[in-house]
Design an enzyme around this catalytic site. Structure first.
Site: not given
Ligand code: ZN
Length: 211
Positions: A93, A95, A120
């Site tokens: 994960h 940002h 892709y």
């Molecule tokens: Zn986050």
């Protein structure tokens, strides 16, 4: 057979690579890898560029911390993905700025936020649903992710960022990098008359390269 100490090193190497290329700033972003008896996860408030292999959070099968520093506050996002995807070996994960920008756009197709721009992208990410916004720490966000994770290995959290699962740590990292590059392309193309891949071209890719 990859040993736990090798996995610890890999998490730190990929974390540094992502951080050094500006793909997640400050102490944002988190990485996890599935083990036989639980998970390794990056700690809370840890900068991905300066991870210590010995201090990574180790969780048991129930998600409880068994050693290392306290795990990321976003651990529930990872657990929700693993719960719904028994084959997932790693979750990343970030940002990452362009993906976050796309997650803030109004009037997107919430079932698939980024159209098929390149082959892709279709092969590594496919469809990308938008998970509704919840404040940080709200457990309803985990439930929302859980709702999408069975069908999608990549989701985009509204006004927040992407969460991507993979069959290995490298697969998850390469997919989230492909997503970030495609988000950048998508923003570059805003306002430009664009030829996206056709439905037929996407179907051909899905048939030739099943995920
Ligand atoms: Zn986050």
């Amino acid at each position: 057979m990859t040993t736990e100490s090798q996995i610890r090193e890999q998490i730190c190497q990929f974390g540094k690579s992502l951080y050094d290329r500006g793909l997640t700033p400050g102490s944002s972003g988190n990485i996890s890898v599935r083990l036989d008896d639980g998970w390794l996860m990056t700690p809370t408030n840890a900068c991905l560029g300066r991870l210590d292999p010995a201090r990574l959070s180790k969780l048991d099968e129930k998600g409880n911390l068994t050693s290392g520093d306290p795990m990321t506050k976003e651990s529930f996002l990872h657990i929700a993905m693993y719960d719904q995807r028994p084959d997932a070996q790693a979750v990343v994960h970030l940002h990452s700025i362009h993906s976050v920008a796309v997650s803030c756009l109004a009037d997107v197709d919430r079932t698939n936020v980024i159209p098929p721009i390149t082959a892709y992208y279709v092969m590594r990410v496919g469809t990308l649903p938008l998970v509704p916004y919840y404040r940080p720490g709200d457990k309803a966000l985990a439930e929302a992710v859980r709702g999408f994770a069975g069908k999608h290995h990549a989701v985009l959290l509204a006004n927040h960022g992407p969460v991507v699962a993979g069959s290995s740590l490298s697969a998850a990292v390469y997919a989230i990098e492909e997503l970030e590059e495609t988000a950048k392309l998508y923003l570059m193309l805003q306002g430009c008359k664009t030829r996206f891949l056709t439905r037929e071209q996407v179907t051909e890719l899905e048939r030739t390269f099943p995920s």
